[in-house]
Design an enzyme around this catalytic site. Structure first.
Site, PDB file in Angstrom:
ATOM      1  N   SER A 133      89.973 106.236  30.385  1.00 16.49           N
ATOM      2  CA  SER A 133      90.717 105.317  29.321  1.00 16.49           C
ATOM      3  C   SER A 133      89.549 105.147  28.358  1.00 16.49           C
ATOM      4  CB  SER A 133      90.476 103.579  29.985  1.00 16.49           C
ATOM      5  OG  SER A 133      90.528 102.992  29.170  1.00 16.49           O
ATOM      6  N   TYR A 146      87.556  96.083  33.731  1.00 16.43           N
ATOM      7  CA  TYR A 146      88.155  97.221  33.445  1.00 16.43           C
ATOM      8  C   TYR A 146      87.534  98.560  32.913  1.00 16.43           C
ATOM      9  CZ  TYR A 146      91.744 100.520  31.585  1.00 16.43           C
ATOM     10  OH  TYR A 146      92.501 101.538  31.084  1.00 16.43           O
TER      11      TYR A 146
END
Length: 220
Positions: A133, A146
């Site tokens: 990510s 996250y």
């Protein structure tokens, strides 16, 4: 090795991104198995199967590998597409999203890599693709759990690459905002021009499968 000769496993088959990648490679690869935690109905044809696998359970992963071995032979490619996102709280605030994100994004990838690497080493060839990510690389407020879980995936990718070679590669793709129905619904007023399409991710993966690139953390 040509794509048409590869047997491929793709986790998270229920997801919007993984489902597109499965469709993409089912038209190109020798055999594709998509995995889901809970199978609602059997789906099998000549070169595609959707199978049940819990990526938090080593025994379940081993059973899935055994299914593909029996059906198609050695697994040449493993794609850890399964994952999730949740907003959290400030770092100093207690939040149960840390364990959830750690298990969903990192432990799933770790478990699958641990199970498939010995098989790839015996075959002296394999390709592992992890989903990272850009937010994890740059940081994102109120998404610490996250970001940390995906950053761990980035590091895992590099370590696997350093520990292996001779035909085995491990790389990670770091997409920005992916153009999925869920993201479009959540951000209806956003400029979608720079969003990446799942099919573009699949094309980048195909390039990596045909290259010797190893340990790369690639922004998309």
């Amino acid at each position: 090795m040509n794509i048409s000769d590869m047997n491929i496993v793709i986790t998270g088959a229920n997801g919007a991104v993984a489902s597109v990648i499965i469709e993409y490679f089912s038209k190109r690869a020798g055999f594709v198995a998509g995995t889901v935690r809970q199978l609602s109905k059997n789906l099998e044809n000549k070169n595609l199967a959707i199978i049940e696998m819990d990526p938090l359970d080593h025994h379940s992963i081993d059973n899935a590998i055994g299914f593909v071995n029996d059906r198609a032979g050695d697994i040449h490619v493993w794609m850890n597409i399964i994952g999730g996102f949740t907003m959290g709280k400030h770092i100093e605030e207690e939040d149960d999203s840390w364990n959830y994100m750690y298990n969903t994004n990192f432990i799933t990838a770790l478990n699958c890599c641990q199970q498939i690497l010995p098989k790839m080493k015996r075959a002296e060839w394999g390709r592992i693709i992890n989903m990272g990510s850009q937010a994890a690389a740059q940081g994102m407020p109120l998404a610490g759990a996250y970001c940390a879980s995906k950053a761990a995936v980035h590091t895992l990718t590099k370590i696997i690459a350093l520990e292996n070679g001779g035909g085995i590669t491990c790389n990670a793709l770091l997409p920005g905002i992916i153009s999925t129905p869920a993201n479009r619904k959540q951000m209806p007023g956003a400029n979608h021009a720079n969003w990446i399409e799942p099919k573009q991710i699949a094309a980048h993966i195909e390039d990596l499968l045909l290259s010797d690139e190893n340990g790369a953390i690639i922004n998309l």
